[in-house]
Design an enzyme around this catalytic site. Structure first.
Site, PDB file in Angstrom:
ATOM      1  N   THR A 243      -1.291  -7.467  -1.259  1.00 50.11           N
ATOM      2  CA  THR A 243       0.043  -7.083  -1.103  1.00 50.11           C
ATOM      3  C   THR A 243       1.017  -8.122  -0.638  1.00 50.11           C
ATOM      4  OG1 THR A 243      -0.179  -6.589   1.246  1.00 50.11           O
ATOM      5  CG2 THR A 243      -0.984  -4.884  -0.329  1.00 50.11           C
TER       6      THR A 243
ATOM      7  N   CYS B  66       2.285   3.726   6.590  1.00 50.68           N
ATOM      8  CA  CYS B  66       1.810   2.548   6.049  1.00 50.68           C
ATOM      9  C   CYS B  66       2.799   1.428   6.620  1.00 50.68           C
ATOM     10  CB  CYS B  66       2.063   2.333   4.593  1.00 50.68           C
ATOM     11  SG  CYS B  66       0.661   3.086   3.659  1.00 50.68           S
TER      12      CYS B  66
ATOM     13  N   SER C 257      -7.008  -0.690   9.914  1.00 48.91           N
ATOM     14  CA  SER C 257      -7.479  -2.160   9.454  1.00 48.91           C
ATOM     15  C   SER C 257      -8.802  -2.172   9.799  1.00 48.91           C
ATOM     16  CB  SER C 257      -6.514  -3.364   9.844  1.00 48.91           C
ATOM     17  OG  SER C 257      -7.206  -4.462   9.509  1.00 48.91           O
TER      18      SER C 257
ATOM     19  N   TYR D  39      -2.624  -7.574  16.679  1.00 50.38           N
ATOM     20  CA  TYR D  39      -2.878  -6.667  15.412  1.00 50.38           C
ATOM     21  C   TYR D  39      -4.053  -5.954  15.673  1.00 50.38           C
ATOM     22  CZ  TYR D  39      -3.267  -5.863  10.516  1.00 50.38           C
ATOM     23  OH  TYR D  39      -3.128  -5.053   9.384  1.00 50.38           O
TER      24      TYR D  39
ATOM     25  N   LEU E  89       0.953  -1.266  -0.018  1.00 47.92           N
ATOM     26  CA  LEU E  89       0.008   0.004  -0.062  1.00 47.92           C
ATOM     27  C   LEU E  89       1.070   1.212  -0.194  1.00 47.92           C
ATOM     28  CD1 LEU E  89      -2.847  -0.982   2.374  1.00 47.92           C
ATOM     29  CD2 LEU E  89      -2.620  -1.492   0.141  1.00 47.92           C
TER      30      LEU E  89
HETATM   31  N1  NAD Z   1      -2.736  -5.968   2.939  1.00 50.35           N
HETATM   32  C1  NAD Z   1      -3.873  -6.001   3.723  1.00 50.35           C
HETATM   33  O1  NAD Z   1      -4.689  -6.694   3.497  1.00 50.35           O
HETATM   34  C2  NAD Z   1      -4.036  -5.048   4.834  1.00 50.35           C
HETATM   35  C3  NAD Z   1      -5.007  -4.546   5.473  1.00 50.35           C
HETATM   36  C4  NAD Z   1      -5.516  -4.070   6.408  1.00 50.35           C
HETATM   37  C5  NAD Z   1      -4.232  -3.058   6.908  1.00 50.35           C
HETATM   38  N2  NAD Z   1      -3.129  -3.241   6.279  1.00 50.35           N
HETATM   39  C6  NAD Z   1      -2.096  -2.549   6.855  1.00 50.35           C
HETATM   40  O2  NAD Z   1      -1.450  -1.596   5.729  1.00 50.35           O
HETATM   41  C7  NAD Z   1      -0.083  -1.286   6.026  1.00 50.35           C
HETATM   42  C8  NAD Z   1       0.586  -1.900   4.891  1.00 50.35           C
HETATM   43  O3  NAD Z   1       0.564  -3.013   4.814  1.00 50.35           O
HETATM   44  P1  NAD Z   1       0.952  -3.737   3.224  1.00 50.35           P
HETATM   45  O4  NAD Z   1      -0.203  -4.929   2.948  1.00 50.35           O
HETATM   46  O5  NAD Z   1       1.432  -2.858   2.275  1.00 50.35           O
HETATM   47  O6  NAD Z   1       2.219  -4.634   3.870  1.00 50.35           O
HETATM   48  P2  NAD Z   1       3.619  -4.802   3.018  1.00 50.35           P
HETATM   49  O7  NAD Z   1       4.291  -5.989   3.896  1.00 50.35           O
HETATM   50  O8  NAD Z   1       3.717  -4.974   1.467  1.00 50.35           O
HETATM   51  O9  NAD Z   1       4.510  -3.464   3.474  1.00 50.35           O
HETATM   52  C9  NAD Z   1       4.583  -3.253   4.704  1.00 50.35           C
HETATM   53  C10 NAD Z   1       6.170  -2.388   4.753  1.00 50.35           C
HETATM   54  O10 NAD Z   1       6.270  -1.800   5.860  1.00 50.35           O
HETATM   55  C11 NAD Z   1       7.696  -2.185   6.240  1.00 50.35           C
HETATM   56  N3  NAD Z   1       7.877  -2.046   7.750  1.00 50.35           N
HETATM   57  C12 NAD Z   1       7.766  -3.124   8.615  1.00 50.35           C
HETATM   58  N4  NAD Z   1       7.771  -2.896   9.736  1.00 50.35           N
HETATM   59  C13 NAD Z   1       8.819  -1.662   9.671  1.00 50.35           C
HETATM   60  C14 NAD Z   1       9.471  -0.906  10.677  1.00 50.35           C
HETATM   61  N5  NAD Z   1       9.521  -1.148  11.818  1.00 50.35           N
HETATM   62  N6  NAD Z   1      10.203   0.198  10.184  1.00 50.35           N
HETATM   63  C15 NAD Z   1       9.923   0.648   8.880  1.00 50.35           C
HETATM   64  N7  NAD Z   1       9.447  -0.113   8.043  1.00 50.35           N
HETATM   65  C16 NAD Z   1       8.693  -1.383   8.288  1.00 50.35           C
HETATM   66  C17 NAD Z   1       8.250  -3.393   5.429  1.00 50.35           C
HETATM   67  O11 NAD Z   1       9.537  -3.479   5.220  1.00 50.35           O
HETATM   68  C18 NAD Z   1       7.136  -3.331   4.183  1.00 50.35           C
HETATM   69  O12 NAD Z   1       8.063  -2.616   3.351  1.00 50.35           O
HETATM   70  C19 NAD Z   1       0.442  -2.222   7.255  1.00 50.35           C
HETATM   71  O13 NAD Z   1       0.053  -1.301   8.693  1.00 50.35           O
HETATM   72  C20 NAD Z   1      -0.869  -3.316   7.407  1.00 50.35           C
HETATM   73  O14 NAD Z   1      -1.138  -3.497   8.561  1.00 50.35           O
HETATM   74  C21 NAD Z   1      -3.055  -4.340   5.107  1.00 50.35           C
HETATM   75  C1  LIG Z   2      -7.938  -7.002   7.391  1.00 52.46           C
HETATM   76  C2  LIG Z   2      -6.550  -7.357   7.378  1.00 52.46           C
HETATM   77  O1  LIG Z   2      -5.833  -6.459   8.086  1.00 52.46           O
HETATM   78  C3  LIG Z   2      -6.283  -8.548   7.637  1.00 52.46           C
HETATM   79  C4  LIG Z   2      -6.924  -9.414   6.511  1.00 52.46           C
HETATM   80  C5  LIG Z   2      -5.706 -10.432   6.234  1.00 52.46           C
HETATM   81  C6  LIG Z   2      -5.044 -10.470   7.096  1.00 52.46           C
HETATM   82  C7  LIG Z   2      -3.620 -11.079   7.226  1.00 52.46           C
HETATM   83  C8  LIG Z   2      -3.868 -12.725   6.792  1.00 52.46           C
HETATM   84  C9  LIG Z   2      -2.535 -13.599   6.626  1.00 52.46           C
HETATM   85  C10 LIG Z   2      -2.010 -13.476   7.974  1.00 52.46           C
HETATM   86  C11 LIG Z   2      -0.516 -14.381   7.918  1.00 52.46           C
HETATM   87  C12 LIG Z   2       0.045 -14.287   9.489  1.00 52.46           C
HETATM   88  O2  LIG Z   2       0.319 -15.135   9.906  1.00 52.46           O
HETATM   89  C13 LIG Z   2       0.142 -12.929   9.926  1.00 52.46           C
HETATM   90  C14 LIG Z   2      -0.846 -12.132   9.873  1.00 52.46           C
HETATM   91  C15 LIG Z   2      -1.740 -12.113   8.206  1.00 52.46           C
HETATM   92  C16 LIG Z   2      -0.834 -11.461   7.419  1.00 52.46           C
HETATM   93  C17 LIG Z   2      -2.813 -11.337   8.489  1.00 52.46           C
HETATM   94  C18 LIG Z   2      -2.728  -9.889   8.852  1.00 52.46           C
HETATM   95  C19 LIG Z   2      -4.427  -9.132   8.830  1.00 52.46           C
HETATM   96  C20 LIG Z   2      -4.742  -9.281   7.662  1.00 52.46           C
HETATM   97  C21 LIG Z   2      -4.034  -8.185   6.399  1.00 52.46           C
END
Ligand code: NAD
Ligand SMILES: C[C@@H](O)[C@H]1CC[C@H]2[C@@H]3CC[C@H]4CC(=O)CC[C@]4(C)[C@H]3CC[C@]12C
Length: 256
Positions: free
Chosen positions: A197, A86, A149, A162, A17
């Protein structure tokens, strides 16, 4: 706030993201700084986007590293106008399971990165934003966007840490917006549903498909560019402040 020529910091901007936000805002004319601790992906993205984008290896939980990164960003773009938080990690661990009792260390780690890390960057970046000249009829100095989230509201089994970390981000959005309002700095949080992602890469394809099918409409995983599009709109729409916006296709997560 207009985006062209603004100074943008994206934590977690090396992937997912955050990377989508870096791309979109750099293309819109911003001078962007990727704050991430993944040197390989961060450097690659900055090199791809050219001179307008830099990468600074940073752990958001470390005060000195964030300070140094903000100084580098300020030197790169002249001002810090926009912050998008992010950076985050996901974990799944039950309170009680065959693996034993949920460890305090793993709970603390998630809180440290997701919640405390977000707060650490907000407090240091807002101090720099406060130095900006007020812009436009509203006198705006900055925009801060956080990433929670839907787990802040529909936490699933195994997501105590989380969900607590994301609930904390939701909870601090309004008080920080209230505090920074007098400076013309807005604070908005996005609560994504399920997005395609690298964070999801650990899931088997069947599980990813199943998760996408749980989304009422559109029945699929969200795309990072859709998250970035909302972030861009938040930056450009000054009336958005102090709120958490779900971006989730109307999903309400089941218990597990
Ligand atoms: N992908 C989803 O479905 C989803 C849903 C809800 C919320 N989120 C949130 O969105 C944000 C981005 O997630 P994403 O899916 O793009 O994940 P991602 O793993 O692709 O990107 C996360 C990035 O954060 C960096 N990071 C982690 N810990 C760090 C730290 N201590 N200092 C600096 N950088 C750090 C990682 O190196 C990575 O590049 C996260 O906060 C995640 O919880 C993701
Ligand atoms: C709503 C989002 O924050 C959640 C939806 C899907 C979840 C991920 C599912 C795979 C998990 C794998 C794991 O063991 C660590 C946690 C997850 C990455 C989990 C994190 C929260 C979301 C992205």
């Amino acid at each position: 706030m207009h985006i062209a020529n603004k100074g943008v910091i994206v934590t977690g901007g090396a992937s997912g993201l955050g990377a989508a936000c870096v791309r979109l805002l750099t293309e819109a004319g911003a001078r962007t700084t990727i704050i991430d601790f993944n040197t390989e992906t961060g450097t690659a993205l900055a090199n791809e986007l050219g001179e307008a984008c830099i990468f600074v290896k940073t752990d958001v939980t470390k005060e000195e590293e964030v300070q140094a990164a903000l100084q580098a960003a300020h030197a790169h773009s002249g001002e810090i106008n926009i912050l998008i938080n992010c950076a985050g990690i996901g974990v799944a661990e039950k309170i009680l399971s065959k693996r034993g009792i949920h460890t305090l260390a793993s709970f603390s780690k998630v809180i440290s990165v997701n919640l405390i890390g977000t707060f650490n960057v907000i407090r240091l970046a807002s101090a720099l934003m406060a130095e900006n000249q007020p812009e436009g009829e509203d006198g705006e100095r900055g925009v801060i966007i956080n990433t929670a989230s839907v787990a802040a509201f529909d936490g699933q089994i195994g997501q105590a840490a989380y969900s607590a970390s994301k609930g904390g981000i939701v909870g601090m959005t309004l008080p920080i917006a209230r505090e920074l309002a007098s400076l013309g700095i807005r604070v908005v949080t996005i609560a994504p549903g399920i997005f395609d992602t690298p964070l999801m890469a650990g899931l088997p394809e069947a599980a990813r498909v199943s998760l996408g099918q749980q989304v009422p409409f559109p029945s699929r995983l969200g795309r990072p560019d859709e998250y970035a599009s909302l972030a861009k709109h938040i930056i450009e729409n000054t009336m958005l402040n102090g709120e958490t916006i779900r971006l989730d296709g109307a999903i309400r997560m089941s218990s597990h």
